[in-house]
Design a protein around this motif. Structure first.
Motif, PDB file in Angstrom:
ATOM      1  N   PRO A 732     -35.189 -21.142 -43.613  1.00  0.00           N
ATOM      2  CA  PRO A 732     -36.361 -21.299 -42.740  1.00  0.00           C
ATOM      3  C   PRO A 732     -36.247 -20.545 -41.424  1.00  0.00           C
ATOM      4  O   PRO A 732     -37.263 -20.121 -40.863  1.00  0.00           O
ATOM      5  CB  PRO A 732     -36.415 -22.820 -42.517  1.00  0.00           C
ATOM      6  N   ALA A 733     -35.019 -20.343 -40.935  1.00  0.00           N
ATOM      7  CA  ALA A 733     -34.858 -19.643 -39.667  1.00  0.00           C
ATOM      8  C   ALA A 733     -35.272 -18.180 -39.753  1.00  0.00           C
ATOM      9  O   ALA A 733     -35.531 -17.543 -38.722  1.00  0.00           O
ATOM     10  CB  ALA A 733     -33.405 -19.740 -39.199  1.00  0.00           C
ATOM     11  N   PRO A 779     -39.820 -27.923 -40.427  1.00  0.00           N
ATOM     12  CA  PRO A 779     -39.274 -28.961 -39.543  1.00  0.00           C
ATOM     13  C   PRO A 779     -38.280 -28.349 -38.561  1.00  0.00           C
ATOM     14  O   PRO A 779     -37.510 -27.447 -38.913  1.00  0.00           O
ATOM     15  CB  PRO A 779     -38.572 -29.929 -40.511  1.00  0.00           C
ATOM     16  N   ALA A 780     -38.289 -28.823 -37.337  1.00  0.00           N
ATOM     17  CA  ALA A 780     -37.456 -28.219 -36.291  1.00  0.00           C
ATOM     18  C   ALA A 780     -35.980 -28.204 -36.674  1.00  0.00           C
ATOM     19  O   ALA A 780     -35.261 -27.229 -36.394  1.00  0.00           O
ATOM     20  CB  ALA A 780     -37.656 -28.978 -34.979  1.00  0.00           C
ATOM     21  N   GLU A 781     -35.530 -29.266 -37.357  1.00  0.00           N
ATOM     22  CA  GLU A 781     -34.109 -29.330 -37.691  1.00  0.00           C
ATOM     23  C   GLU A 781     -33.730 -28.341 -38.783  1.00  0.00           C
ATOM     24  O   GLU A 781     -32.536 -28.095 -39.024  1.00  0.00           O
ATOM     25  CB  GLU A 781     -33.717 -30.753 -38.114  1.00  0.00           C
ATOM     26  N   TRP A 782     -34.717 -27.764 -39.456  1.00  0.00           N
ATOM     27  CA  TRP A 782     -34.426 -26.766 -40.491  1.00  0.00           C
ATOM     28  C   TRP A 782     -34.253 -25.361 -39.909  1.00  0.00           C
ATOM     29  O   TRP A 782     -33.948 -24.422 -40.639  1.00  0.00           O
ATOM     30  CB  TRP A 782     -35.544 -26.738 -41.532  1.00  0.00           C
ATOM     31  N   LEU A 783     -34.480 -25.211 -38.620  1.00  0.00           N
ATOM     32  CA  LEU A 783     -34.413 -23.891 -37.997  1.00  0.00           C
ATOM     33  C   LEU A 783     -33.049 -23.630 -37.364  1.00  0.00           C
ATOM     34  O   LEU A 783     -32.917 -22.790 -36.472  1.00  0.00           O
ATOM     35  CB  LEU A 783     -35.517 -23.755 -36.942  1.00  0.00           C
ATOM     36  N   ASP A 784     -32.027 -24.328 -37.854  1.00  0.00           N
ATOM     37  CA  ASP A 784     -30.692 -24.218 -37.271  1.00  0.00           C
ATOM     38  C   ASP A 784     -29.902 -23.023 -37.771  1.00  0.00           C
ATOM     39  O   ASP A 784     -28.766 -22.782 -37.350  1.00  0.00           O
ATOM     40  CB  ASP A 784     -29.901 -25.503 -37.542  1.00  0.00           C
ATOM     41  N   ALA A 817     -36.974  -9.636 -36.065  1.00  0.00           N
ATOM     42  CA  ALA A 817     -35.843 -10.042 -35.229  1.00  0.00           C
ATOM     43  C   ALA A 817     -36.344 -10.560 -33.888  1.00  0.00           C
ATOM     44  O   ALA A 817     -37.235  -9.977 -33.264  1.00  0.00           O
ATOM     45  CB  ALA A 817     -34.896  -8.861 -35.015  1.00  0.00           C
ATOM     46  N   GLY A 818     -35.808 -11.692 -33.464  1.00  0.00           N
ATOM     47  CA  GLY A 818     -36.183 -12.253 -32.173  1.00  0.00           C
ATOM     48  C   GLY A 818     -37.389 -13.147 -32.219  1.00  0.00           C
ATOM     49  O   GLY A 818     -37.829 -13.651 -31.192  1.00  0.00           O
ATOM     50  N   THR A 819     -37.974 -13.361 -33.428  1.00  0.00           N
ATOM     51  CA  THR A 819     -39.123 -14.261 -33.542  1.00  0.00           C
ATOM     52  C   THR A 819     -38.754 -15.408 -34.458  1.00  0.00           C
ATOM     53  O   THR A 819     -37.748 -15.391 -35.142  1.00  0.00           O
ATOM     54  CB  THR A 819     -40.351 -13.526 -34.109  1.00  0.00           C
ATOM     55  N   SER A 820     -39.569 -16.393 -34.478  1.00  0.00           N
ATOM     56  CA  SER A 820     -39.315 -17.548 -35.347  1.00  0.00           C
ATOM     57  C   SER A 820     -40.608 -18.009 -35.977  1.00  0.00           C
ATOM     58  O   SER A 820     -41.672 -17.523 -35.655  1.00  0.00           O
ATOM     59  CB  SER A 820     -38.678 -18.690 -34.561  1.00  0.00           C
TER      60      SER A 820
END
Length: 820
Positions: A732-733, A779-784, A817-820
């Motif tokens: 996901p990140a 989910p925010a926790e999946w972006l680790d 790169a540098g985006t999410s």
């Protein structure tokens, strides 16, 4: 149950004298390939060679008669359009066809439809070349074709002549691509131009570049390339073999004289300067196979030039078996499945206390790498990468003999067990500091004795296991523990895996220190599908051992600390068709260790059945899965191997064949379907015009049917629920958006998307499309950066009465790169 070598020699493809590496699993040696027919060539023109003329367009000479192949009924050629690919919605074809029995018809066949050409065009140029051929002066033909109704994919066009006897001759084959097919994803890339740097590369494995071994690669695929899809060559550089000899202290020689021989074979087919010169002259991207391992001196012994041959003359520099024996390189003469019995029985040792091998190897590898690094800086668009020493492992080629028991290797084993010597930063002059490789929990001598069930009184007494109950299909003696379940053997096997990983890491670090960028460095480890009753190779460095000699091979051991994993795969392994003890498939397991890996050598042929032609579906699935699991480049066997035109004739070797094969067709289809799609995306195309495939997607509500135009959906009550194939590696990140494409106007109002991180994990809603596209709401926790999504579920809501919508693409697009 047979429990012998899993890494047995299957075949060695000797392409004009250069070694490539074809390994198989299961322990049964592949049958030898059929002997080559004396008169059968290894390449054939796809159509007649053209005569040199200025105007009008060149006239093709009569189809050459190839010994052993049927004589073509008619002569002729397609003159225009020139090139291998026609990119157009409409085109006029012109050429000529003549036959002693007269020409009844010329047809252009595409999409299952035959289009008749207009005959009788004046061709005095043909008559001048073929004055005795009836009808030569009026042998011209033309045909106007409309491609605008073809699907947005690559299509095969075949031009045939039918003579007065009804006999058919193929005059030409071309790829046809509508311009819109290459532009499907172009707007996305235009919006994210930085993603064009994430290129995916198909490499033609070849050799003998100076002799024409790489000629025509760029031209053959030119019309199929895009900003993200390219084709190049992969060529061996034998950095321990192409040297200045003893007079020059065996220094690497980039201009090595290619006329030098050992016996009746060339010492080397290529030198580094020649490869670079060809790449620059022809604008062909190149990957360098930096080969100084087991295959680097396998073809013949060259005491005049080969540094490895010189080093291996000393037993201290080679691997020893469990009986403290070493073997001559040609010990296994007449090895089934090989060509001219390669010298594989004497292999360099990998221990860090052997300074002779390490120092010479580092010096010559870095000499080659510095030249390559300069080439990369000066020609960044032509430099693809390097891969290192194929098949780095403990020699598995002598059945019943385990390696490596070299005294210096045993010293390192004892140091590894207790965390001393090099693992304490005290290995001595020229020995690397291995403190970063130190075991988390070093063992005491008492712990070692418990594991080995013995009573050693000093560390110098400690020995690895030298007996292997149950090996080579032998029964396990009463009261004995099968070697693969023996805790002491587990320690020895873990060390051997560590030794392989350490050697690859050193090779990669040396290459990087010489200036080659880390992201362009790949290892070259063979992974092979086991027989059904055997375990797969180890995944981690600490996994339980396989029930055969795993030779120190593991997935983790092929991942260097600097650089990336590269693998060699054939047959079922190439198709990603087996599971590992990790619970994941081969490609999924590799992608978890390294998201930017490479296949450094491959052929779809199953080496357990080396004469059976691999089907299109195997290559289609390999390329699909390799791309979707993060692969960046793949080298294919082999540009200068057997030509598919000779399939079924004596001397044809499927495992070296690329040109005019089903695998090549699959690659060309892939180049079009993935045009302008950056690497690190995931794309399912649901087959091609010649192959129907659901790509592993299944219906939970409604039904799906794979067709050659896409995935036909049958919603239930105007709703359709679909699930992706399992065991994906979606981070996901790095994945930003989802895009769907449908044929025509039968599209859903909207689509809701759910995802889960494993087969037992809960489903989480991750977005809803606006039209056919959406940005994921992970989910925010999946972006680790660590979380991996294994499955997606799509629920499609269609307008009432929507009949048989056709889904043609599902794309997961990366974030820049540098985006999410």
């Amino acid at each position: 149950m047979w429990r012998g070598l899993v890494l047995s020699l299957g075949v060695v493809a000797l392409l004009a004298g250069a070694e490539f590496y074809a390994l198989r699993t299961g322990g049964r040696l592949a049958p030898p390939p059929p002997p080559p027919a004396a008169a059968a060539p290894q390449a054939a023109p796809a159509e007649p060679a053209t005569l040199t003329r200025t105007m009008p367009p060149p006239v093709a000479a009569p189809m050459p008669v190839v010994p052993g192949l049927p004589r073509p009924a008619s002569s002729g050629a397609l003159d225009m359009p020139a090139g291998e690919t026609i990119v157009a919605d409409r085109s006029t074809l012109s050429g000529w066809a003549a036959d002693p029995a007269g020409i009844k018809a010329v047809e252009a066949r595409i999409g299952g439809v035959a289009h008749a050409a207009t005959l009788g065009g004046a061709r005095q140029d043909v008559a001048a070349v073929l004055p005795a051929m009836p009808g030569a002066a009026t042998s011209g033909f033309t045909v106007d074709l409309d491609f605008s109704t073809l699907t947005l994919a690559r299509h095969e066009l075949t031009v045939v002549a039918i003579n007065g006897k009804g006999e058919t001759t193929v005059l030409a084959r071309r790829s046809v691509v509508r311009p819109a097919a290459l532009a499907i994803w172009a707007p996305l890339l235009d919006t994210n131009p930085a993603l064009a740097e994430r290129r995916f590369t198909f490499l033609m494995a070849t050799s003998g570049v100076a002799l024409g071994g790489a000629q025509g690669i760029r031209e053959r695929y030119e019309g199929l390339l895009s900003r993200t899809m390219r084709v190049g060559m992969s060529v061996p550089v034998l950095y321990l073999r192409t040297t200045k000899g003893p007079a020059g202290d065996w220094a690497f020689d980039p201009t090595f004289d290619l006329a030098r021989k050992c016996g009746n074979r060339l010492v080397a087919e290529d030198n580094l300067d020649g490869i670079i010169a060809f790449a620059i002259r022809t604008s062909t991207p190149v990957n360098f196979i930096l080969n100084g391992g087991i295959w680097g001196d396998a073809s013949c012994e060259s005491t005049e030039w080969d540094l490895m041959t010189h080093l291996e003359a000393d037993d201290a520099n080679v691997q020893w078996d469990q009986d403290d024996k070493t073997f001559p390189g040609d010990f296994r003469k007449g090895l089934a499945g090989s060509t001219e019995s390669p010298r594989l029985s004497r292999v360099q040792t990998y221990n860090v206390y052997n300074r002779a091998v390490r120092d010479y190897k580092r010096r010559n590898l870095q000499a080659a790498a510095r030249i390559i690094a300069r080439f990369a800086r000066e020609h960044p668009d032509l430099f693809v990468g390097v891969n290192l020493d194929a098949d780095t492992y403990m020699n598995p080629f002598i059945v019943g003999h385990r390696h490596d028991y070299n005294p210096a290797t045993l010293r390192q084993f004892r140091d590894w067990l207790q965390g001393t010597g090099a693992y304490a930063g005290a290995g001595g002059p020229g020995v690397p500091d291995l403190r970063s490789y130190r075991r988390p929990h070093p063992l005491t001598l008492a712990e070692v004795n418990r594991l080995a069930r013995t009573h050693w009184t000093a560390w110098s007494d400690v020995q690895p296991p030298r007996e292997f109950p149950g090996h080579d299909n032998l029964p396990v003696p009463p009261g004995a523990v099968p070697f693969w379940d023996d805790p002491w053997y587990q320690q020895w096997d873990m060390f051997r895996r560590h030794l392989v990983q350490l050697h690859y890491s050193e090779l990669a670090q040396w290459t990087h220190d010489a200036g080659v960028p880390a992201d362009r460095i790949f290892t070259a480890q063979a992974f092979t599908a086991p027989d059904p009753e055997l375990r797969a190779q180890s995944t981690s460095l600490t996994d339980r051992s396989p029930d055969y000699d795993g030779a120190g091979v593991s997935i983790a051991g092929a991942v260097p600390r600097v650089g990336h994993l590269g693998t060699i795969v054939y047959g079922p392994a190439a198709e990603n068709a087996y599971m590992l003890d990790s619970g994941h498939g081969l490609f999924a397991t590799i992608a978890r260790y390294d998201p930017q890996w490479a296949i450094v050598e491959s052929n779809a042929t199953d080496l357990k059945h080396p004469t059976v032609l691999p089907p299109y579906a195997r290559s289609y699935r390999q390329f699909r899965d390799f791309f979707n699991y993060g692969g960046r480049q793949i080298a294919l066997m082999a540009w200068n191997g057997s030509n598919g035109l000779f399939a079924g004739f004596p001397g044809y070797l499927p495992y070296t064949s690329w040109l005019n094969t089903q695998a090549e067709q699959a690659m060309m289809d892939f180049l079009v379907s993935h045009a302008d799609v950056p690497a690190s995306s995931l794309l399912w195309t649901f087959g091609s015009p010649s192959h129907a495939d659901a790509d592993g997607w299944t219906a939970l509500r409604g039904t799906v049917e794979a067709t050659t135009r896409g995935l036909a959906l049958a919603p239930l009550g105007d709703r359709m629920r679909m699930r992706s194939p399992p065991d994906q590696v979606i981070r996901p990140a790095t994945i930003k958006s989802l895009l769907l494409r449908f044929d025509g106007t039968r599209v859903p109002h909207f689509v809701t998307v759910a995802a889960r991180t494993g087969p037992q994990a809960e489903w989480r809603n991750v977005g809803r499309t606006s039209g056919n596209a959406m940005t994921f709401e992970w989910p925010a926790e999946w972006l680790d950066g660590k979380t991996i999504v294994e499955e997606l579920e799509l629920e499609l809501h269609f307008p009432p009465g929507t009949d048989k919508p056709l889904l043609t693409r599902v794309l997961l697009y990366p974030a820049a790169a540098g985006t999410s």
